[in-house]
Every structure is written in structure tokens, then in C-alpha cells.
Motif scaffolding. Structure first.
Motif, PDB file in Angstrom:
ATOM      1  N   ARG A 262      75.171  25.060  21.734  1.00  0.00           N
ATOM      2  CA  ARG A 262      75.843  24.457  20.614  1.00  0.00           C
ATOM      3  C   ARG A 262      75.568  24.679  19.288  1.00  0.00           C
ATOM      4  NH1 ARG A 262      73.492  18.861  22.547  1.00  0.00           N
ATOM      5  NH2 ARG A 262      73.331  19.766  24.734  1.00  0.00           N
ATOM      6  N   ARG A 263      76.067  24.524  18.322  1.00  0.00           N
ATOM      7  CA  ARG A 263      76.100  25.098  16.897  1.00  0.00           C
ATOM      8  C   ARG A 263      75.501  23.425  16.070  1.00  0.00           C
ATOM      9  NH1 ARG A 263      81.069  27.841  14.362  1.00  0.00           N
ATOM     10  NH2 ARG A 263      81.829  28.117  16.487  1.00  0.00           N
ATOM     11  N   GLY A 264      74.894  23.605  15.570  1.00  0.00           N
ATOM     12  CA  GLY A 264      74.362  22.421  14.515  1.00  0.00           C
ATOM     13  C   GLY A 264      73.642  21.429  15.424  1.00  0.00           C
ATOM     14  N   ASN A 265      73.841  20.280  15.086  1.00  0.00           N
ATOM     15  CA  ASN A 265      72.838  19.103  15.761  1.00  0.00           C
ATOM     16  C   ASN A 265      73.901  18.470  16.642  1.00  0.00           C
ATOM     17  OD1 ASN A 265      70.565  19.773  14.851  1.00  0.00           O
ATOM     18  ND2 ASN A 265      71.176  18.780  12.794  1.00  0.00           N
ATOM     19  N   ASP A 266      75.040  18.498  16.856  1.00  0.00           N
ATOM     20  CA  ASP A 266      76.128  17.926  17.584  1.00  0.00           C
ATOM     21  C   ASP A 266      75.426  17.647  19.203  1.00  0.00           C
ATOM     22  OD1 ASP A 266      77.937  17.696  15.493  1.00  0.00           O
ATOM     23  OD2 ASP A 266      79.135  19.224  16.237  1.00  0.00           O
ATOM     24  N   SER A 267      75.739  16.483  19.636  1.00  0.00           N
ATOM     25  CA  SER A 267      75.340  16.295  21.004  1.00  0.00           C
ATOM     26  C   SER A 267      76.553  16.803  21.900  1.00  0.00           C
ATOM     27  CB  SER A 267      75.386  14.735  21.104  1.00  0.00           C
ATOM     28  OG  SER A 267      76.776  14.180  21.417  1.00  0.00           O
ATOM     29  N   ARG A 268      76.065  17.033  23.157  1.00  0.00           N
ATOM     30  CA  ARG A 268      76.819  17.568  24.332  1.00  0.00           C
ATOM     31  C   ARG A 268      78.329  16.930  24.215  1.00  0.00           C
ATOM     32  NH1 ARG A 268      74.947  17.420  30.568  1.00  0.00           N
ATOM     33  NH2 ARG A 268      76.692  19.057  31.349  1.00  0.00           N
ATOM     34  N   GLU A 269      78.149  15.723  24.089  1.00  0.00           N
ATOM     35  CA  GLU A 269      79.341  14.851  24.173  1.00  0.00           C
ATOM     36  C   GLU A 269      80.335  15.063  22.937  1.00  0.00           C
ATOM     37  OE1 GLU A 269      80.866  10.354  25.496  1.00  0.00           O
ATOM     38  OE2 GLU A 269      79.150  10.462  24.395  1.00  0.00           O
ATOM     39  N   GLU A 270      79.840  15.043  21.741  1.00  0.00           N
ATOM     40  CA  GLU A 270      80.549  15.559  20.358  1.00  0.00           C
ATOM     41  C   GLU A 270      81.119  16.843  20.591  1.00  0.00           C
ATOM     42  OE1 GLU A 270      78.240  13.221  17.055  1.00  0.00           O
ATOM     43  OE2 GLU A 270      77.067  14.878  17.775  1.00  0.00           O
ATOM     44  N   VAL A 271      80.574  17.780  21.120  1.00  0.00           N
ATOM     45  CA  VAL A 271      81.121  19.185  21.106  1.00  0.00           C
ATOM     46  C   VAL A 271      82.331  19.115  22.270  1.00  0.00           C
ATOM     47  CG1 VAL A 271      80.594  21.494  22.135  1.00  0.00           C
ATOM     48  CG2 VAL A 271      78.954  20.221  20.482  1.00  0.00           C
TER      49      VAL A 271
END
Length: 75
Positions: free
Chosen positions: A42-51
Motif C-alpha cells: 500500500r502507498r502512504g499510511n492508508d489501512s487495508r480497508e481504506e485502500v
């Protein structure tokens, strides 16, 4: 968490998207959930759910858009 069926989708998705768009959302979300399980994927600090949500909405927007009445319709 992946969605087993359309009834499990968030209320905002169920109440706003047509049935076919809900299918697209569910499949894209579930695919992204699997694909981006590892943080390094994932890019940045996004959570799995956000992505997964971002991917799902992007997939819906490929085939649908909001019309002048603020309803999601097929492109």
C-alpha cells in the motif's frame, strides 16, 4: 473485511448504488482486500480497508456517474 454478498455492504453503498454497481463495488473491494493485505503493498499510511474502499469506488466510477438528480447511473 470482505463482503460475502450485497446485503453485507455498507448502508451508504446499498442505499445509493444500483444493483449492478453494488456488484462492481463488492467484487473490487474484495479483490483489493486480498491484493493489499501487506502494508508494503500500500502507498502512504492508508489501512487495508481504506485502500479497498478507494479501489471499490474507483471501479464503480469507471461504469457509473452521478446525474443531475444526484443518482448513480450507468455511463
Amino acid at each position: 473485511m470482505p463482503y460475502e454478498n450485497k446485503q453485507d455492504l455498507p448502508v451508504a453503498v446499498k442505499n445509493n448504488l444500483p444493483s449492478h454497481a453494488q456488484d462492481i463495488f463488492k467484487e473490487a473491494f474484495n479483490s483489493a482486500w486480498d491484493e493489499y493485505k501487506d502494508k508494503e503493498d500500500r502507498r502512504g499510511n492508508d489501512s487495508r480497508e481504506e485502500v479497498a474502499f478507494k479501489v471499490a469506488w474507483a471501479a464503480v466510477k469507471e461504469k457509473y456517474h452521478k446525474n443531475a438528480d444526484d443518482k448513480w447511473v450507468k455511463k
